[in-house]
Design an enzyme around this catalytic site. Structure first.
Site, PDB file in Angstrom:
ATOM      1  N   ASN A 100      41.630  38.868  10.033  1.00 32.19           N
ATOM      2  CA  ASN A 100      40.657  39.029   9.917  1.00 32.19           C
ATOM      3  C   ASN A 100      39.959  39.144  10.713  1.00 32.19           C
ATOM      4  O   ASN A 100      38.932  37.978  11.583  1.00 32.19           O
ATOM      5  CB  ASN A 100      40.085  38.248   8.253  1.00 32.19           C
ATOM      6  CG  ASN A 100      38.815  38.376   8.599  1.00 32.19           C
ATOM      7  OD1 ASN A 100      38.101  39.376   8.960  1.00 32.19           O
ATOM      8  ND2 ASN A 100      37.789  37.348   6.770  1.00 32.19           N
ATOM      9  N   LYS A 141      36.420  39.956  11.105  1.00 30.15           N
ATOM     10  CA  LYS A 141      35.061  39.326  10.696  1.00 30.15           C
ATOM     11  C   LYS A 141      33.888  40.044  11.867  1.00 30.15           C
ATOM     12  O   LYS A 141      34.665  42.007  11.951  1.00 30.15           O
ATOM     13  CB  LYS A 141      34.786  38.038  10.903  1.00 30.15           C
ATOM     14  CG  LYS A 141      35.897  37.187  10.282  1.00 30.15           C
ATOM     15  CD  LYS A 141      35.573  35.843   9.705  1.00 30.15           C
ATOM     16  CE  LYS A 141      36.363  34.982   8.855  1.00 30.15           C
ATOM     17  NZ  LYS A 141      36.380  33.711   9.076  1.00 30.15           N
ATOM     18  N   HIS A 173      35.468  37.152  -0.055  1.00 24.51           N
ATOM     19  CA  HIS A 173      35.917  35.684   1.555  1.00 24.51           C
ATOM     20  C   HIS A 173      34.776  34.779   0.910  1.00 24.51           C
ATOM     21  O   HIS A 173      33.953  35.728   0.068  1.00 24.51           O
ATOM     22  CB  HIS A 173      35.926  36.281   2.415  1.00 24.51           C
ATOM     23  CG  HIS A 173      36.004  35.603   3.480  1.00 24.51           C
ATOM     24  ND1 HIS A 173      35.017  34.731   4.377  1.00 24.51           N
ATOM     25  CD2 HIS A 173      37.173  35.663   4.024  1.00 24.51           C
ATOM     26  CE1 HIS A 173      35.871  34.265   4.829  1.00 24.51           C
ATOM     27  NE2 HIS A 173      37.402  34.705   4.907  1.00 24.51           N
ATOM     28  N   GLU A 197      33.204  34.211   2.454  1.00 21.00           N
ATOM     29  CA  GLU A 197      31.778  33.905   3.438  1.00 21.00           C
ATOM     30  C   GLU A 197      30.493  35.418   2.169  1.00 21.00           C
ATOM     31  O   GLU A 197      29.827  35.471   2.558  1.00 21.00           O
ATOM     32  CB  GLU A 197      31.797  35.053   4.692  1.00 21.00           C
ATOM     33  CG  GLU A 197      32.513  33.820   5.917  1.00 21.00           C
ATOM     34  CD  GLU A 197      33.630  33.924   7.185  1.00 21.00           C
ATOM     35  OE1 GLU A 197      33.587  34.677   7.720  1.00 21.00           O
ATOM     36  OE2 GLU A 197      33.629  33.137   7.652  1.00 21.00           O
ATOM     37  N   GLU A 253      42.089  30.084   0.731  1.00 21.89           N
ATOM     38  CA  GLU A 253      40.789  29.629   1.894  1.00 21.89           C
ATOM     39  C   GLU A 253      40.200  28.282   1.683  1.00 21.89           C
ATOM     40  O   GLU A 253      38.835  29.059   1.146  1.00 21.89           O
ATOM     41  CB  GLU A 253      40.364  31.162   2.586  1.00 21.89           C
ATOM     42  CG  GLU A 253      41.268  32.269   3.194  1.00 21.89           C
ATOM     43  CD  GLU A 253      40.290  32.930   4.068  1.00 21.89           C
ATOM     44  OE1 GLU A 253      41.278  33.354   5.303  1.00 21.89           O
ATOM     45  OE2 GLU A 253      39.215  33.162   4.238  1.00 21.89           O
ATOM     46  N   GLY A 313      36.467  28.331  10.562  1.00 19.80           N
ATOM     47  CA  GLY A 313      36.568  28.505  11.863  1.00 19.80           C
ATOM     48  C   GLY A 313      35.593  26.800  12.545  1.00 19.80           C
ATOM     49  O   GLY A 313      35.282  26.689  13.130  1.00 19.80           O
ATOM     50  N   SER A 363      41.449  28.432   9.773  1.00 22.40           N
ATOM     51  CA  SER A 363      42.574  27.920  11.593  1.00 22.40           C
ATOM     52  C   SER A 363      43.266  27.379  11.828  1.00 22.40           C
ATOM     53  O   SER A 363      44.154  26.697  12.260  1.00 22.40           O
ATOM     54  CB  SER A 363      41.571  26.227  11.318  1.00 22.40           C
ATOM     55  OG  SER A 363      40.064  26.271  11.060  1.00 22.40           O
TER      56      SER A 363
HETATM   57  P1  13P Z   1      39.568  31.253  10.919  1.00 19.15           P
HETATM   58  O1  13P Z   1      40.985  31.438  11.537  1.00 19.15           O
HETATM   59  O2  13P Z   1      38.466  31.508  11.832  1.00 19.15           O
HETATM   60  O3  13P Z   1      39.538  29.778  10.631  1.00 19.15           O
HETATM   61  O4  13P Z   1      39.265  31.828   9.548  1.00 19.15           O
HETATM   62  C1  13P Z   1      39.509  32.410   8.705  1.00 19.15           C
HETATM   63  C2  13P Z   1      39.095  33.372   7.589  1.00 19.15           C
HETATM   64  O5  13P Z   1      38.643  32.944   7.026  1.00 19.15           O
HETATM   65  C3  13P Z   1      40.233  34.753   7.699  1.00 19.15           C
HETATM   66  O6  13P Z   1      39.983  34.670   6.877  1.00 19.15           O
END
Ligand code: 13P
Length: 251
Positions: A9, A11, A95, A97, A167, A173, A213
């Site tokens: 992903n 982003k 997601h 976010e 997740e 992150g 992560s």
């Molecule tokens: P990270 O791998 O940067 O922690 O992000 C995970 C994520 O949100 C994938 O959709």
């Protein structure tokens, strides 16, 4: 046996040159491998170029979001039918976010899941608790709601087109990856929820990715956990060597 499914992903990252460089390298690394499924989810505007660059490769291409409407006066939105029209294979929905920053409710996520499946897109549906929710002992309640409400009204016959991504928000992150035990507990719980919803055959078939992560250094340990069928990778999916190493976790 569920085939491992490793998805990146991206982003809000990369530019067109960087996107094409990344998928060019991934294409070489993945070759015609069929023992794992590999996918990328670029920003909308790079989808056509990435789809073109991956023609003939088994790497799947998807979007990170889509509209909760079919068409009409929704400035700035992109419909599921448009994504399938340009050759997208799947879409990531729900997601954390999107939920936290853009206020997406389970009802909105559910509308999107239905429209995506109607449009012929596969779906990666995300579920996960915040740190506060985990500390309050609410993890199971939260992921239960994300699944039950997100998948409400969807027939079991469509279950093969759905992937779940667990997740935990506190792991995204942050570099603070869930332990194999923590991931295993929630994945097992989620599979039970799927069994209640769609029956045991669907629950045994649906892949549940872990996200938060994931790095080359921890992917093998996570993938070894019973019920962890893949990874949804953010930061470590932006670099070909790092995502390539994640894809090659079992070699
Ligand atoms: P990270 O791998 O940067 O922690 O992000 C995970 C994520 O949100 C994938 O959709």
């Amino acid at each position: 046996m569920r085939k491992p499914y490793l998805a990146g992903n991206w982003k809000l990252n990369l530019d067109q040159a960087g996107a094409l460089d990344l998928v060019g390298k991934l294409r070489e690394m993945v070759g015609q491998r069929t023992d794992v499924d590999v996918a990328v989810a670029p920003p909308y505007v790079y989808l056509p170029a990435v789809i073109e660059a991956l023609k003939g490769s088994p790497i799947r291409v998807g979007a990170q979001n889509m509209a909760d409407q079919v068409s009409g006066a929704y400035t700035g939105e992109v419909a599921g039918t448009m994504l399938s029209d340009i050759g997208c294979d799947f879409v990531i929905l729900g997601h954390s976010e999107r939920r936290a920053i853009y206020g997406e409710t389970d009802k909105i996520v559910n509308a999107k899941v239905k429209l995506a499946l109607d449009a012929g897109l596969d779906v990666i549906l995300c579920a996960g608790e915040t740190l506060d929710e985990r500390q309050a002992g609410q993890t199971e309640n939260v992921v239960h709601r994300h699944l039950i409400e997100g998948l409400a009204g969807i027939d079991a016959a469509l279950s093969s087109r759905v992937t779940i991504a667990y997740e935990p928000v506190w792991a995204i992150g942050t570099g603070q990856v869930a332990t194999p035990e923590q991931a295993g507990e929630v994945h097992t719980y989620l599979r039970g929820v799927l069994e209640g919803l769609w029956g045991d055959v669907a629950a045994e078939t649906i892949r549940i990715q872990y996200g938060g992560s994931v790095k080359p250094s921890n992917v093998a340990e996570l993938m070894a956990v019973e019920g962890v069928d893949g990874a949804l990778v953010g930061g470590a999916a932006l670099d070909a060597d790092s995502f390539g190493a994640i894809v090659a976790f079992n070699s």
